[in-house]
Design a protein around this motif. Structure first.
Motif, short mmCIF file in Angstrom:
data_model
loop_
_atom_site.label_atom_id
_atom_site.label_comp_id
_atom_site.label_asym_id
_atom_site.label_seq_id
_atom_site.Cartn_x
_atom_site.Cartn_y
_atom_site.Cartn_z
N THR A 76 -76.58 55.36 -64.75
CA THR A 76 -76.01 55.07 -66.07
C THR A 76 -74.65 55.73 -66.29
O THR A 76 -73.89 55.29 -67.16
CB THR A 76 -76.96 55.51 -67.18
OG1 THR A 76 -77.32 56.89 -66.97
CG2 THR A 76 -78.23 54.66 -67.17
N LYS A 79 -70.67 53.92 -61.96
CA LYS A 79 -70.62 52.66 -61.23
C LYS A 79 -70.30 52.97 -59.77
O LYS A 79 -69.83 54.08 -59.45
CB LYS A 79 -69.55 51.75 -61.81
CG LYS A 79 -68.11 52.19 -61.50
CD LYS A 79 -67.11 51.21 -62.05
CE LYS A 79 -65.67 51.61 -61.71
NZ LYS A 79 -65.34 51.40 -60.29
N TYR A 151 -76.21 36.50 -62.75
CA TYR A 151 -76.19 37.04 -64.11
C TYR A 151 -76.55 35.95 -65.12
O TYR A 151 -77.33 36.18 -66.06
CB TYR A 151 -74.81 37.60 -64.43
CG TYR A 151 -74.69 38.23 -65.81
CD1 TYR A 151 -74.79 39.60 -65.97
CD2 TYR A 151 -74.47 37.44 -66.94
CE1 TYR A 151 -74.69 40.19 -67.22
CE2 TYR A 151 -74.38 38.01 -68.19
CZ TYR A 151 -74.48 39.37 -68.33
OH TYR A 151 -74.39 39.95 -69.59
N LYS A 160 -79.36 41.68 -65.23
CA LYS A 160 -78.11 41.95 -65.94
C LYS A 160 -77.82 43.45 -65.98
O LYS A 160 -76.66 43.88 -65.81
CB LYS A 160 -78.18 41.37 -67.35
CG LYS A 160 -78.21 39.85 -67.39
CD LYS A 160 -78.20 39.32 -68.81
CE LYS A 160 -78.20 37.80 -68.84
NZ LYS A 160 -78.14 37.26 -70.21
N GLN A 161 -78.85 44.26 -66.22
CA GLN A 161 -78.66 45.72 -66.24
C GLN A 161 -78.22 46.23 -64.88
O GLN A 161 -77.33 47.07 -64.77
CB GLN A 161 -79.96 46.40 -66.67
CG GLN A 161 -79.85 47.92 -66.69
CD GLN A 161 -81.20 48.59 -66.85
OE1 GLN A 161 -82.21 48.09 -66.36
NE2 GLN A 161 -81.23 49.72 -67.55
N SER A 164 -74.59 45.32 -64.25
CA SER A 164 -73.72 46.10 -65.14
C SER A 164 -73.58 47.54 -64.65
O SER A 164 -72.49 48.12 -64.71
CB SER A 164 -74.27 46.08 -66.56
OG SER A 164 -74.23 44.78 -67.10
N LYS A 169 -69.44 47.31 -65.87
CA LYS A 169 -69.15 46.45 -67.03
C LYS A 169 -70.12 45.29 -67.06
O LYS A 169 -70.61 44.84 -66.02
CB LYS A 169 -67.71 45.91 -66.98
CG LYS A 169 -66.64 46.96 -67.22
CD LYS A 169 -65.26 46.31 -67.24
CE LYS A 169 -64.17 47.34 -67.51
NZ LYS A 169 -62.82 46.71 -67.55
N ASP A 170 -70.35 44.78 -68.26
CA ASP A 170 -71.13 43.57 -68.44
C ASP A 170 -70.24 42.36 -68.17
O ASP A 170 -69.01 42.43 -68.30
CB ASP A 170 -71.69 43.52 -69.86
CG ASP A 170 -72.67 42.40 -70.06
OD1 ASP A 170 -72.25 41.30 -70.47
OD2 ASP A 170 -73.88 42.61 -69.80
N LEU A 171 -70.86 41.25 -67.81
CA LEU A 171 -70.09 40.02 -67.55
C LEU A 171 -69.25 39.62 -68.75
O LEU A 171 -68.12 39.14 -68.60
CB LEU A 171 -71.05 38.89 -67.17
CG LEU A 171 -70.42 37.52 -66.94
CD1 LEU A 171 -69.52 37.55 -65.70
CD2 LEU A 171 -71.49 36.44 -66.79
N LYS A 172 -69.78 39.82 -69.95
CA LYS A 172 -69.07 39.43 -71.16
C LYS A 172 -67.81 40.26 -71.37
O LYS A 172 -66.88 39.84 -72.06
CB LYS A 172 -69.99 39.56 -72.37
CG LYS A 172 -71.19 38.62 -72.31
CD LYS A 172 -72.16 38.89 -73.45
CE LYS A 172 -73.39 37.99 -73.36
NZ LYS A 172 -74.38 38.28 -74.41
N GLU A 173 -67.77 41.44 -70.75
CA GLU A 173 -66.59 42.30 -70.86
C GLU A 173 -65.51 41.95 -69.85
O GLU A 173 -64.31 42.09 -70.13
CB GLU A 173 -66.99 43.77 -70.65
CG GLU A 173 -67.97 44.33 -71.64
CD GLU A 173 -68.35 45.75 -71.27
OE1 GLU A 173 -67.61 46.68 -71.64
OE2 GLU A 173 -69.38 45.94 -70.60
N TYR A 178 -66.62 40.19 -62.03
CA TYR A 178 -67.80 39.60 -61.38
C TYR A 178 -67.39 38.56 -60.33
O TYR A 178 -68.03 38.42 -59.29
CB TYR A 178 -68.73 38.98 -62.42
CG TYR A 178 -69.60 39.99 -63.13
CD1 TYR A 178 -70.97 39.99 -62.95
CD2 TYR A 178 -69.06 40.94 -63.99
CE1 TYR A 178 -71.79 40.92 -63.60
CE2 TYR A 178 -69.84 41.87 -64.64
CZ TYR A 178 -71.21 41.85 -64.44
OH TYR A 178 -72.01 42.78 -65.08
#
Length: 300
Positions: A76, A79, A151, A160-161, A164, A169-173, A178
């Motif tokens: 957490t 990365k 994802y 997804k976790q 990330s 980072k999340d895909l939406k970010e 990705y």
């Protein structure tokens, strides 16, 4: 064949500490040894080189120099993309350093990986353009090769976790991140290289509930469309976690199904792509292209 095992060899160091590996090799051999690197899976967050003990012993008995590596893991607060690939760089530099002492053939290298390890092996092979060694073979078991696809169509909430944590980072970010982190997007880059001659063996289970089987199917299709040689082995009645050993999980040895069926196919694949592969830094396709310009006698 008698073998020697060396445990916890330091192959490098990163900002987190020492990097260690286990080595398996035959005691008696002639000529230089082909090399196999074993890269464990574990959702980029767990796992270790010990998962490949059975494979390490078996491949050494087949006459290979085998190195099973540990690498940095995500959590957490950390990365590991793309930093984890610098750990792999160090593993290859270690092999180069010991090549004369250990009688290694740096032109005959194969990578094994399961799950996250299959991702790492494929990404490294497709994005790297080495000049001191050649990766001729990749064996990938139930890997992720297209991060955006996985994802967007996850098999479980952990997917997804996991991604990330791996990327930070999340895909939406950051969708571009990705895209850049997906091995399937580097096949064109790899095949444009005059020394890329890697062949793949891809295997997976149709009942996999951790990684969708379309990851393997689509990756194979993309490789073959670019002229990359691929062997594929799909097992209808298995899921994830069968290629190697996990603590407290039954199976995973070479004597267990489906490895007992897969093993001879892998050995034949390695014989053809490593031991029988001529040394040198030109791909067969490059030689054929040169032949079209200046007639050469091509060896089949």
């Amino acid at each position: 064949m008698d073998i020697q095992i060396k445990k916890n060899i330091v192959y490098g160091e990163n900002d987190l500490g020492y990097l260690i590996a286990d080595i398996y090799k035959p005691l008696h051999y002639e000529g230089d040894l082909s090399i196999i690197m074993l890269i464990h899976g574990g959702a980029y967050q767990t796992g270790s080189k010990e998962m490949y003990v059975d494979w390490g012993k078996a491949l050494a008995k087949e006459g290979y120099f085998v190195i099973a590596i540990n690498y940095r893991l995500a959590h957490t607060t950390r990365k590991i993309y793309p930093e984890v690939f610098s750990d792999m760089d160090k593993a290859f530099n270690y092999l180069i350093k010991i090549a004369n002492e250990e009688h290694l053939n740096l032109d005959q290298i194969g990578l094994f990986g399961d799950s996250a390890g299959a991702y790492l092996a494929s990404y490294y092979t497709l994005t790297n353009r080495p000049y001191n060694y050649r990766i001729n073979a990749v064996v990938g078991a139930y890997g992720i090769y297209d991060l955006i696809e996985e994802y967007n169509h996850p098999t479980s909430v952990r997917t997804k976790q996991m991604l990330s944590l791996f990327l930070g980072k999340d895909l939406k970010e950051d969708q571009e991140l990705y895209t850049l982190a997906s091995p399937i997007n580097y096949i064109d880059y790899a095949t444009e290289s005059s020394n890329f001659d890697t062949e793949f063996l891809i295997t997976w289970g149709a009942k996999d509930k951790i990684v969708k089987e379309t990851q393997s199917i689509n990756f194979i299709k993309a490789l073959e469309e670019r002229g990359v040689q691929v062997e594929q082995y799909r097992y209808e009645d298995v899921g994830h976690f069968w290629f190697n050993e996990l603590t407290y999980v039954e199976g995973g040895r070479i004597s267990d199904y489906p490895n007992v069926d897969l093993y001879p196919h892998i050995i034949k694949f390695l014989q053809r792509t490593l031991k029988e592969k001529p040394n040198g830094n030109f791909s067969k396709q490059t030689i054929k292209n040169l032949h079209s310009i200046d007639s050469l006698n091509i060896i089949n």
